[in-house]
Design an enzyme around this catalytic site. Structure first.
Site, short mmCIF file in Angstrom:
data_model
loop_
_atom_site.label_atom_id
_atom_site.label_comp_id
_atom_site.label_asym_id
_atom_site.label_seq_id
_atom_site.Cartn_x
_atom_site.Cartn_y
_atom_site.Cartn_z
N ASP A 196 16.39 27.99 31.99
CA ASP A 196 16.76 27.37 30.73
C ASP A 196 17.56 28.38 29.92
O ASP A 196 17.03 29.38 29.45
CB ASP A 196 15.50 26.95 29.96
CG ASP A 196 15.82 26.15 28.72
OD1 ASP A 196 17.01 26.03 28.37
OD2 ASP A 196 14.87 25.64 28.08
N HIS A 198 18.92 27.64 27.12
CA HIS A 198 18.55 27.33 25.73
C HIS A 198 19.75 27.36 24.79
O HIS A 198 19.60 27.59 23.59
CB HIS A 198 17.46 28.29 25.24
CG HIS A 198 16.35 27.60 24.52
ND1 HIS A 198 16.05 27.86 23.21
CD2 HIS A 198 15.47 26.64 24.92
CE1 HIS A 198 15.03 27.11 22.83
NE2 HIS A 198 14.67 26.36 23.85
N GLU A 222 19.89 25.05 32.92
CA GLU A 222 19.80 24.07 31.84
C GLU A 222 20.48 24.54 30.57
O GLU A 222 20.34 25.70 30.17
CB GLU A 222 18.31 23.82 31.56
CG GLU A 222 18.02 22.92 30.39
CD GLU A 222 16.53 22.73 30.19
OE1 GLU A 222 16.12 22.52 29.02
OE2 GLU A 222 15.77 22.80 31.18
N GLU A 248 18.71 17.43 26.46
CA GLU A 248 17.51 17.35 25.62
C GLU A 248 17.85 17.20 24.15
O GLU A 248 17.07 16.65 23.38
CB GLU A 248 16.62 18.57 25.83
CG GLU A 248 17.17 19.87 25.29
CD GLU A 248 16.19 21.03 25.45
OE1 GLU A 248 15.63 21.47 24.43
OE2 GLU A 248 15.98 21.47 26.59
N ASP A 271 15.10 13.25 26.32
CA ASP A 271 13.73 13.39 25.84
C ASP A 271 13.30 12.03 25.31
O ASP A 271 13.90 11.52 24.36
CB ASP A 271 13.65 14.46 24.75
CG ASP A 271 12.22 14.80 24.38
OD1 ASP A 271 11.42 13.86 24.18
OD2 ASP A 271 11.90 15.99 24.28
N HIS A 298 13.29 15.96 29.52
CA HIS A 298 12.75 17.06 28.72
C HIS A 298 11.42 16.61 28.15
O HIS A 298 11.28 15.51 27.65
CB HIS A 298 13.73 17.37 27.59
CG HIS A 298 13.30 18.42 26.63
ND1 HIS A 298 12.83 18.13 25.37
CD2 HIS A 298 13.26 19.76 26.75
CE1 HIS A 298 12.54 19.26 24.74
NE2 HIS A 298 12.79 20.26 25.55
#
Length: 389
Positions: A196, A198, A222, A248, A271, A298
């Site tokens: 991830d 982020h 990700e 996400e 999500d 997510h």
């Protein structure tokens, strides 16, 4: 059958606050549960849920798409993540009611099951935010990864991408590659590892980071860059060989349109607590299927979100793998009553009507809302400039 009211519950779960909504009806004992947990926006989501209540009172809860359209279109202003999280929670609760009315699990209403179990992955450190987001040394990284594997998982996610400026030096890239290589050596070839990013990096840095770990075969990388610029994500996808994922932080079916049209990634990650709920997620997944994209939702959220994700995964052909956060607090399963169980890194198929869960309201009230830790406050460059966390 009519909706008579809406109740909200904000449950402090250490790393996050779970936002549950209960939709009541005029039928004795018939209600539904949903979840719209949103990091650091708890009070805003709870307020949005109460704002939507006036649109729901007196309506038939079985008309799910009709009520979704009413909330979405008659809000007039375009809804961001706060409004969409509230709609998502309400929409989930309506499915819970409908499944109970028809005496079937929700996945049966979404086309029936296409698989017999659902593969899961989790993060390092459970509910320890620093372990999840700040494990930058090899020894604790391997120890935490082995703990995940010992709990039966065959896949895990790591978040040790350095906090980065627009362009950073080679030391960070080499350190990142070294950590991934040692992690791969420690866990072996049979464990899938997701990274991830982020949104911490730019295309220039993400491409360097990903290309240095290509030989270790990450399952996917990700959100390599911030999600607003789809062309930036597409650039990373074009210049790297590892599968790229995002989604996400995209809400509503409309925000996914550009991702699909540009074939910007290999995996999308809606999500279900933010994108509009179950039916919106099914629409997004159907669009992804046309573009041969996998779906890995997510979900580092609460136990209602877990149940919702399970029903989605069971009924979605291009579903890939499901994120969970089952070890965030030791009392997680005291708050929710459920038959949903996992074994060897897989969720089993539920049989109860609706979502198959119920909230123990007395237990939930033991953990009232309090201000969450604002983790991102500490993410600064050495000159004190703000970086993406």
């Amino acid at each position: 059958m009519k909706i008579t009211g809406l109740k909200t519950f904000a449950v402090n779960a250490k790393m996050r606050t779970w936002v549950f909504v209960k939709i009541d009806t005029d039928q004795a004992g018939l209600y539904g549960w949903g979840e719209g947990s949103l990091e650091w926006k708890t009070r805003a989501v709870v307020g949005a849920l109460k704002d939507f209540e006036a649109m729901l009172i007196g309506e038939d809860p079985r008309n799910i798409e009709h009520l979704y359209q009413k909330m979405y279109r008659q809000s007039f202003w375009a809804l961001g993540v706060i409004g969409m999280s509230a709609i998502s929670a309400i929409e989930q609760a309506l499915w819970d009611i409908k499944g109970k009315v028809l005496s079937v699990p929700v996945f049966e209403l979404l086309g029936g099951k296409v698989r017999d179990r659902v593969r899961m992955y989790t993060h390092l450190g459970g509910g320890d935010m620093k372990a999840v987001y700040e494990t930058f040394s090899v020894e604790p990284l391997i120890e935490l990864a082995n703990n995940v594997i010992n709990n039966g998982y065959t896949a895990l996610k790591v978040v040790f991408v350095p906090y980065s400026k627009t362009i950073d030096g080679q030391n960070k890239v080499r350190r990142f590659a070294d950590m991934f290589g040692k992690l791969r050596e420690a866990v072996g070839q049979d464990i899938d590892i997701m990274v991830d990013f982020h949104g911490r990096t730019t295309p220039a840095m993400a491409i360097q980071y990903i290309n240095t770990i290509e030989e270790f075969h990450p399952f996917f990388c990700e959100e390599p860059v911030r999600p607003e610029n789809i062309d930036s994500i597409k650039l990373v996808t074009e210049k790297t060989k590892a599968p790229i994922a995002t989604g996400e932080r995209h809400v509503s079916i409309y925000q996914y349109k550009e991702i699909f049209e540009k074939n910007a990634v290999h995996v999308i990650q809606p999500d279900l607590c933010h994108c509009g709920g179950l039916w919106a997620a099914k629409k997004i997944a159907a669009m992804a299927e046309v573009y041969n994209m996998g779906v890995a939702p997510h979900n580092p959220l609460g136990p209602v979100a877990n149940a919702v994700a399970l029903h989605f995964a069971l009924s979605t052909p291009n579903f890939l793998i499901q994120e969970d956060m089952l070890t965030d607090v030791p009392w997680r399963w005291d708050v929710v009553e459920t038959e949903i169980t996992s074994e060897n890194g897989y969720w089993k198929v539920p049989t109860k009507p609706g979502l198959g869960i119920d909230i123990n309201e007395k237990e939930a009230k033991k953990y009232p809302f309090k201000q969450e830790i604002i983790h991102s406050n500490s993410i600064r460059d050495d000159d004190n400039a703000i970086l993406d966390w």
